[in-house]
Design a protein around this motif. Structure first.
Motif, short mmCIF file in Angstrom:
data_model
loop_
_atom_site.label_atom_id
_atom_site.label_comp_id
_atom_site.label_asym_id
_atom_site.label_seq_id
_atom_site.Cartn_x
_atom_site.Cartn_y
_atom_site.Cartn_z
N ALA A 110 -3.31 35.39 -71.12
CA ALA A 110 -3.98 36.45 -71.88
C ALA A 110 -4.57 37.53 -70.97
O ALA A 110 -4.97 38.59 -71.46
N ASP A 111 -4.61 37.28 -69.68
CA ASP A 111 -5.20 38.25 -68.73
C ASP A 111 -4.23 39.43 -68.56
O ASP A 111 -3.07 39.23 -68.21
N PRO A 112 -4.68 40.67 -68.79
CA PRO A 112 -3.78 41.83 -68.70
C PRO A 112 -3.53 42.33 -67.27
O PRO A 112 -2.80 43.30 -67.09
N SER A 113 -4.12 41.69 -66.27
CA SER A 113 -3.92 42.17 -64.89
C SER A 113 -2.44 42.17 -64.54
O SER A 113 -1.72 41.22 -64.86
N PRO A 114 -1.98 43.23 -63.87
CA PRO A 114 -0.55 43.29 -63.51
C PRO A 114 -0.22 42.24 -62.45
O PRO A 114 -1.05 41.92 -61.60
N LEU A 115 0.99 41.71 -62.52
CA LEU A 115 1.46 40.73 -61.55
C LEU A 115 2.57 41.32 -60.72
O LEU A 115 3.36 42.13 -61.20
N ARG A 116 2.64 40.91 -59.48
CA ARG A 116 3.74 41.31 -58.60
C ARG A 116 4.52 40.08 -58.23
O ARG A 116 3.96 39.11 -57.74
N GLU A 117 5.82 40.08 -58.52
CA GLU A 117 6.66 38.95 -58.18
C GLU A 117 6.87 38.90 -56.66
O GLU A 117 7.12 39.92 -56.02
N ILE A 118 6.76 37.73 -56.09
CA ILE A 118 6.95 37.53 -54.66
C ILE A 118 8.26 36.78 -54.47
O ILE A 118 8.48 35.74 -55.08
N SER A 119 9.12 37.31 -53.61
CA SER A 119 10.42 36.67 -53.40
C SER A 119 10.25 35.39 -52.58
O SER A 119 9.27 35.21 -51.86
N ALA A 120 11.24 34.52 -52.69
CA ALA A 120 11.21 33.26 -51.94
C ALA A 120 11.18 33.53 -50.44
O ALA A 120 10.52 32.82 -49.68
N ASP A 121 11.89 34.58 -49.98
CA ASP A 121 11.88 34.92 -48.56
C ASP A 121 10.48 35.29 -48.09
O ASP A 121 10.04 34.91 -47.01
N GLU A 122 9.75 36.07 -48.91
CA GLU A 122 8.39 36.45 -48.54
C GLU A 122 7.47 35.24 -48.49
O GLU A 122 6.66 35.09 -47.58
N LEU A 123 7.61 34.35 -49.47
CA LEU A 123 6.79 33.15 -49.48
C LEU A 123 7.06 32.29 -48.26
O LEU A 123 6.14 31.72 -47.67
N TRP A 124 8.32 32.18 -47.86
CA TRP A 124 8.69 31.39 -46.70
C TRP A 124 7.99 31.91 -45.45
O TRP A 124 7.50 31.14 -44.63
N THR A 125 7.90 33.23 -45.31
CA THR A 125 7.32 33.78 -44.09
C THR A 125 5.84 33.47 -43.97
O THR A 125 5.29 33.48 -42.88
N ARG A 161 13.23 46.67 -30.99
CA ARG A 161 11.98 45.92 -30.83
C ARG A 161 11.70 45.13 -32.10
O ARG A 161 11.74 45.69 -33.21
N VAL A 162 11.43 43.85 -31.93
CA VAL A 162 11.23 42.96 -33.06
C VAL A 162 9.99 42.08 -32.84
O VAL A 162 9.47 41.98 -31.73
N ASP A 179 9.73 45.44 -35.62
CA ASP A 179 8.39 45.64 -35.07
C ASP A 179 7.66 46.80 -35.72
O ASP A 179 6.44 46.78 -35.84
N VAL A 180 8.37 47.81 -36.18
CA VAL A 180 7.73 48.99 -36.74
C VAL A 180 7.47 48.83 -38.23
O VAL A 180 6.34 49.03 -38.71
N THR A 181 8.48 48.43 -39.00
CA THR A 181 8.35 48.37 -40.46
C THR A 181 7.88 47.02 -40.97
O THR A 181 7.42 46.91 -42.10
N GLY A 182 8.06 45.96 -40.16
CA GLY A 182 7.73 44.62 -40.61
C GLY A 182 8.80 44.02 -41.50
O GLY A 182 8.65 42.91 -42.01
N ARG A 183 9.91 44.73 -41.71
CA ARG A 183 10.99 44.25 -42.58
C ARG A 183 11.66 43.02 -41.98
O ARG A 183 11.91 42.95 -40.79
N TYR A 184 11.93 42.04 -42.83
CA TYR A 184 12.60 40.81 -42.39
C TYR A 184 14.04 41.14 -42.02
O TYR A 184 14.78 41.75 -42.81
#
Length: 198
Positions: A110-125, A161-162, A179-184
């Motif tokens: 019932a809480d209207p706060s927006p949710l953001r889905e987190i991918s399995a790859d993000e959770l693993w990190t 650079r990583v 190293d710059v963007t943090g992208r996996y």
């Protein structure tokens, strides 16, 4: 949260940052400032743990007796099954007074706060430790703890650079981030390439 080093670690702080959660570390010895968490901890202890065999903090009148020799303790699987069953009951059947007749699950839905889905790859990190300093991909891969780590995705990436993140005590594989963007970028395996491939 309290000032436990496990809660204030770099890994947890980085995870909260990604999730846009503001971390407020409370003064020592102020459990009343996080009453919801403390209340849930007390509920778990009094409603679940106290009834399990081997519970050691149960008050006994007079002199404390040793645990009965015939008492069988739970193995990990049995304990986990009981804990998960209790968590399911707490969230879907139990009606705590502060929720006005709703179960925790009904209150959450019932809480209207927006949710953001987190991918399995993000959770693993979030389970990984970071080495702290950037590294550079060379023609032999990424050097980490006196080993060369290579991955097929690294072709043409020499000089990039990583940042390296890893699971403690599992040094056969590391995870690599820009190293710059943090992208996996992908995994790298130690000693995975033959001399011909290198």
């Amino acid at each position: 949260m309290d000032r436990g080093k496990d809660f204030l670690s770099r890994t947890v702080t980085a995870a909260f940052d990604v999730l846009n959660v503001t971390v407020e570390d409370l003064p020592a010895y102020t459990p009343h400032l996080k009453g919801t968490v403390e209340g849930l901890n007390r509920a778990v202890e009094s409603m679940l743990l106290a009834a399990l065999p081997g519970y050691v903090r149960q008050p006994r009148p007079g002199r404390r007796r040793a645990r009965p020799k015939e008492e069988m303790l739970l193995d990990f699987e049995d304990f986990t099954a009981r804990l998960l069953a209790w968590v399911s009951w707490w969230n879907t059947v139990h009606h705590p007074d502060p929720l006005g007749g709703k179960t925790p699950l009904e209150a959450w839905e019932a809480d209207p706060s927006p949710l953001r889905e987190i991918s399995a790859d993000e959770l693993w990190t979030f389970t990984l430790e970071e080495t702290g300093r950037p590294r550079v991909i060379s023609t032999r891969g990424v050097r980490f703890r006196s080993r060369d780590y290579v991955g097929a995705w690294m072709t043409g990436q020499s000089g990039l650079r990583v940042r390296v993140r890893f699971m403690p005590h599992h040094e056969h594989r590391i995870e690599v981030f820009d190293d710059v963007t943090g992208r996996y970028l992908g995994p790298e395996l130690a000693d995975a390439a033959t001399p011909e491939q290198i």
